[in-house]
Motif scaffolding. Structure first.
Motif, PDB file in Angstrom:
ATOM      1  N   GLU A   1       1.271  -1.037   0.095  1.00 46.69           N
ATOM      2  CA  GLU A   1      -0.201  -0.060   0.451  1.00 46.69           C
ATOM      3  C   GLU A   1       0.731   0.878   0.257  1.00 46.69           C
ATOM      4  O   GLU A   1       0.560   2.528  -0.112  1.00 46.69           O
ATOM      5  N   VAL A   2       2.217   1.340   0.561  1.00 45.94           N
ATOM      6  CA  VAL A   2       3.129   2.557   0.582  1.00 45.94           C
ATOM      7  C   VAL A   2       4.053   2.063  -0.122  1.00 45.94           C
ATOM      8  O   VAL A   2       5.035   1.686   0.168  1.00 45.94           O
ATOM      9  N   SER A   3       4.165   2.005  -1.995  1.00 44.87           N
ATOM     10  CA  SER A   3       5.153   1.123  -2.507  1.00 44.87           C
ATOM     11  C   SER A   3       6.305   2.532  -3.130  1.00 44.87           C
ATOM     12  O   SER A   3       7.389   2.237  -3.839  1.00 44.87           O
ATOM     13  N   ASP A   4       5.637   3.579  -2.892  1.00 46.02           N
ATOM     14  CA  ASP A   4       6.064   4.493  -3.778  1.00 46.02           C
ATOM     15  C   ASP A   4       7.691   4.873  -3.396  1.00 46.02           C
ATOM     16  O   ASP A   4       7.450   5.253  -2.377  1.00 46.02           O
ATOM     17  N   GLY A   5       8.517   5.074  -4.354  1.00 50.55           N
ATOM     18  CA  GLY A   5      10.065   5.266  -3.600  1.00 50.55           C
ATOM     19  C   GLY A   5      10.733   4.314  -3.549  1.00 50.55           C
ATOM     20  O   GLY A   5      11.686   4.631  -2.560  1.00 50.55           O
ATOM     21  N   TYR A   6       9.987   3.530  -3.280  1.00 51.26           N
ATOM     22  CA  TYR A   6      11.209   1.649  -2.650  1.00 51.26           C
ATOM     23  C   TYR A   6      10.896   1.050  -3.826  1.00 51.26           C
ATOM     24  O   TYR A   6       9.800   0.933  -4.730  1.00 51.26           O
ATOM     25  N   SER A   7      11.990  -0.002  -3.975  1.00 51.71           N
ATOM     26  CA  SER A   7      11.524  -1.106  -4.886  1.00 51.71           C
ATOM     27  C   SER A   7      12.902  -2.549  -3.983  1.00 51.71           C
ATOM     28  O   SER A   7      12.576  -2.057  -3.149  1.00 51.71           O
ATOM     29  N   VAL A   8      12.248  -3.438  -4.787  1.00 48.69           N
ATOM     30  CA  VAL A   8      12.815  -4.711  -3.800  1.00 48.69           C
ATOM     31  C   VAL A   8      13.361  -5.765  -4.491  1.00 48.69           C
ATOM     32  O   VAL A   8      13.588  -5.650  -5.876  1.00 48.69           O
ATOM     33  N   SER A   9      14.192  -6.660  -4.655  1.00 48.76           N
ATOM     34  CA  SER A   9      14.733  -7.339  -5.566  1.00 48.76           C
ATOM     35  C   SER A   9      14.500  -8.392  -4.612  1.00 48.76           C
ATOM     36  O   SER A   9      15.320  -9.153  -3.347  1.00 48.76           O
ATOM     37  N   ARG A  10      14.460 -10.083  -4.999  1.00 52.49           N
ATOM     38  CA  ARG A  10      14.819 -11.392  -4.265  1.00 52.49           C
ATOM     39  C   ARG A  10      15.312 -12.383  -5.590  1.00 52.49           C
ATOM     40  O   ARG A  10      14.616 -13.169  -5.603  1.00 52.49           O
ATOM     41  N   SER A  11      16.502 -12.106  -5.183  1.00 47.90           N
ATOM     42  CA  SER A  11      17.591 -13.485  -6.024  1.00 47.90           C
ATOM     43  C   SER A  11      17.386 -14.594  -5.356  1.00 47.90           C
ATOM     44  O   SER A  11      17.470 -15.349  -6.133  1.00 47.90           O
ATOM     45  N   LYS A  12      17.193 -14.496  -3.510  1.00 47.08           N
ATOM     46  CA  LYS A  12      17.773 -15.419  -3.176  1.00 47.08           C
ATOM     47  C   LYS A  12      16.215 -16.155  -2.628  1.00 47.08           C
ATOM     48  O   LYS A  12      16.319 -15.063  -1.864  1.00 47.08           O
ATOM     49  N   THR A  13      15.854 -17.445  -2.187  1.00 45.86           N
ATOM     50  CA  THR A  13      14.799 -17.548  -1.272  1.00 45.86           C
ATOM     51  C   THR A  13      15.020 -16.377   0.279  1.00 45.86           C
ATOM     52  O   THR A  13      14.275 -16.370   0.892  1.00 45.86           O
ATOM     53  N   GLU A  14      16.762 -16.570   0.917  1.00 46.77           N
ATOM     54  CA  GLU A  14      16.606 -16.177   2.264  1.00 46.77           C
ATOM     55  C   GLU A  14      17.013 -14.590   2.175  1.00 46.77           C
ATOM     56  O   GLU A  14      16.728 -13.960   3.061  1.00 46.77           O
ATOM     57  N   ASP A  15      17.249 -14.229   0.774  1.00 52.05           N
ATOM     58  CA  ASP A  15      17.028 -12.828   1.353  1.00 52.05           C
ATOM     59  C   ASP A  15      16.191 -11.953   0.314  1.00 52.05           C
ATOM     60  O   ASP A  15      15.814 -12.324  -0.377  1.00 52.05           O
ATOM     61  N   PHE A  16      15.772 -10.635   1.349  1.00 57.00           N
ATOM     62  CA  PHE A  16      14.357  -9.887   0.700  1.00 57.00           C
ATOM     63  C   PHE A  16      15.268  -8.750   0.924  1.00 57.00           C
ATOM     64  O   PHE A  16      15.041  -8.685   1.822  1.00 57.00           O
ATOM     65  N   LEU A  17      16.064  -7.693  -0.569  1.00 53.24           N
ATOM     66  CA  LEU A  17      16.367  -6.437  -0.856  1.00 53.24           C
ATOM     67  C   LEU A  17      15.391  -5.186  -0.424  1.00 53.24           C
ATOM     68  O   LEU A  17      14.757  -5.128  -1.446  1.00 53.24           O
ATOM     69  N   LEU A  18      15.230  -4.469   0.417  1.00 53.18           N
ATOM     70  CA  LEU A  18      14.959  -3.111   0.329  1.00 53.18           C
ATOM     71  C   LEU A  18      15.287  -1.573  -0.389  1.00 53.18           C
ATOM     72  O   LEU A  18      16.180  -1.883   0.475  1.00 53.18           O
ATOM     73  N   THR A  19      15.155  -1.189  -1.205  1.00 51.78           N
ATOM     74  CA  THR A  19      16.186  -0.208  -1.480  1.00 51.78           C
ATOM     75  C   THR A  19      15.349   0.975  -1.777  1.00 51.78           C
ATOM     76  O   THR A  19      14.363   1.772  -2.667  1.00 51.78           O
ATOM     77  N   LEU A  20      15.708   1.968  -1.133  1.00 50.79           N
ATOM     78  CA  LEU A  20      15.097   3.651  -1.115  1.00 50.79           C
ATOM     79  C   LEU A  20      16.350   4.182  -2.419  1.00 50.79           C
ATOM     80  O   LEU A  20      17.059   4.537  -2.073  1.00 50.79           O
ATOM     81  N   GLU A  21      15.839   4.015  -3.882  1.00 49.30           N
ATOM     82  CA  GLU A  21      16.857   5.175  -5.286  1.00 49.30           C
ATOM     83  C   GLU A  21      17.177   6.741  -4.270  1.00 49.30           C
ATOM     84  O   GLU A  21      18.105   6.149  -4.608  1.00 49.30           O
ATOM     85  N   SER A  22      16.513   6.509  -3.598  1.00 49.21           N
ATOM     86  CA  SER A  22      16.820   8.593  -3.458  1.00 49.21           C
ATOM     87  C   SER A  22      15.963   9.200  -2.630  1.00 49.21           C
ATOM     88  O   SER A  22      15.292   9.257  -2.259  1.00 49.21           O
ATOM     89  N   ALA A  23      16.483   9.044  -1.098  1.00 44.29           N
ATOM     90  CA  ALA A  23      15.722   8.231  -0.046  1.00 44.29           C
ATOM     91  C   ALA A  23      15.451  10.276   0.690  1.00 44.29           C
ATOM     92  O   ALA A  23      16.030  11.225   0.564  1.00 44.29           O
ATOM     93  N   THR A  24      14.183  10.080   0.821  1.00 49.99           N
ATOM     94  CA  THR A  24      13.867  12.030   1.670  1.00 49.99           C
ATOM     95  C   THR A  24      12.970  11.240   2.685  1.00 49.99           C
ATOM     96  O   THR A  24      12.714  10.247   3.648  1.00 49.99           O
ATOM     97  N   SER A  25      13.049  12.697   3.294  1.00 50.08           N
ATOM     98  CA  SER A  25      12.330  12.862   5.101  1.00 50.08           C
ATOM     99  C   SER A  25      11.159  11.596   5.258  1.00 50.08           C
ATOM    100  O   SER A  25      11.626  11.677   6.629  1.00 50.08           O
ATOM    101  N   SER A  26       9.912  11.584   4.369  1.00 50.70           N
ATOM    102  CA  SER A  26       9.302  11.208   4.581  1.00 50.70           C
ATOM    103  C   SER A  26       9.890   9.619   4.638  1.00 50.70           C
ATOM    104  O   SER A  26       8.724   9.267   5.383  1.00 50.70           O
ATOM    105  N   GLN A  27      11.357   9.258   4.571  1.00 48.03           N
ATOM    106  CA  GLN A  27      11.202   7.863   4.957  1.00 48.03           C
ATOM    107  C   GLN A  27      11.819   7.086   5.624  1.00 48.03           C
ATOM    108  O   GLN A  27      12.718   6.307   6.451  1.00 48.03           O
ATOM    109  N   THR A  28      12.334   8.764   6.881  1.00 49.36           N
ATOM    110  CA  THR A  28      12.328   8.190   8.477  1.00 49.36           C
ATOM    111  C   THR A  28      11.152   7.156   9.044  1.00 49.36           C
ATOM    112  O   THR A  28      10.495   7.802   9.314  1.00 49.36           O
ATOM    113  N   SER A  29      11.850   5.904   9.539  1.00 50.65           N
ATOM    114  CA  SER A  29      10.874   5.554   9.457  1.00 50.65           C
ATOM    115  C   SER A  29      11.112   3.796  10.495  1.00 50.65           C
ATOM    116  O   SER A  29      12.791   3.630  10.282  1.00 50.65           O
TER     117      SER A  29
END
Lengths: 112, 113
Positions: free
Chosen positions: B59-87
């Motif tokens: 529901e709040v995906s704007d500004g975020y991307s993810v990748s999962r190349s292996k079962t055990e790892d799930f990466l969350l990327t903020l391409e260009s961090a903003t103050s509203s992503q402080t959390s």
């Protein structure tokens, strides 16, 4: 759109008293979860309620689910200080992907 | 406790910089999730994965991307961090079964200045 509302959002109570936290949700769902979170910590699973009329109890906490009323309750019996925490309910939005929608949380403070 | 770790646990970064958060599990669970927690909002789903290379938006995906190349790892990327992503960011896992119960990692506190 599925919305989940808890009330109250803040609850201060005395040890030894009973109280109930309510969780209402807006669309049909038959799977509801209760979590506990201590300050600065992660979420700990308390109860999984899978069907209408389900009731689960653990110590001084009892959770129930009424899918027809779209309501779950978390009842606290004879509260003790150790139960002070924030409690969240969460409802599944789409089966299979299990996309949970959380309530805002109820911050419970139990005073001696 | 479910075997879920998150790294880093704390990060301070500047506006406009890229940031990647990592979630690692040892449970071999199929589903993985990223949530953010903000006061007054409970937890909100950012992205989730239902298998290797299979991801979808929350529901709040704007500004975020993810990748999962292996079962055990799930990466969350903020391409260009903003103050509203402080959390505080939590990863969770679940598996196919009767309850589909989700288990949460310890969280990452991200501050964007």
């Amino acid at each position: 759109e599925l919305k989940v509302e808890q009330n109250p959002l803040f609850l201060s109570m005395q040890e030894g008293k009973n109280y109930t936290i309510y969780c209402n949700y807006s669309t049909t769902s038959d799977r509801l979860y209760w979590y506990r979170q201590d300050p600065g910590k992660s979420l700990e699973s308390l109860f999984v309620l899978l069907s209408n009329g389900a009731v689960k109890q653990e110590g001084r906490l009892m959770a129930s689910l009424d899918t027809k009323a779209r309501l779950s309750t978390l009842h606290i019996t004879a509260a003790v200080h150790d139960l002070s925490a924030t409690y969240f309910c969460a409802v599944v939005r789409i089966q299979g992907a299990q996309k949970l929608v959380f309530g805002q949380g109820t911050r419970l403070t139990i005073n001696p | 406790d479910a075997g879920i770790t998150q790294s880093p646990r704390h990060k301070v970064t500047e506006t406009g910089t890229p940031v990647t958060l990592r979630c690692h599990q040892t449970e071999n669970h199929r589903y993985m999730y990223w949530y953010r927690q903000d006061p007054g909002h409970g937890l909100r789903l950012i992205h989730y994965s239902y298998g290797v290379k299979d991801t979808d938006k929350g529901e709040v995906s704007d500004g975020y991307s993810v990748s999962r190349s292996k079962t055990e790892d799930f990466l969350l990327t903020l391409e260009s961090a903003t103050s509203s992503q402080t959390s505080v960011y939590f990863c969770a896992i679940s598996e196919i079964g009767q309850s589909y119960e989700q288990y949460f990692g310890p969280g990452t506190r991200l501050t964007v200045t």
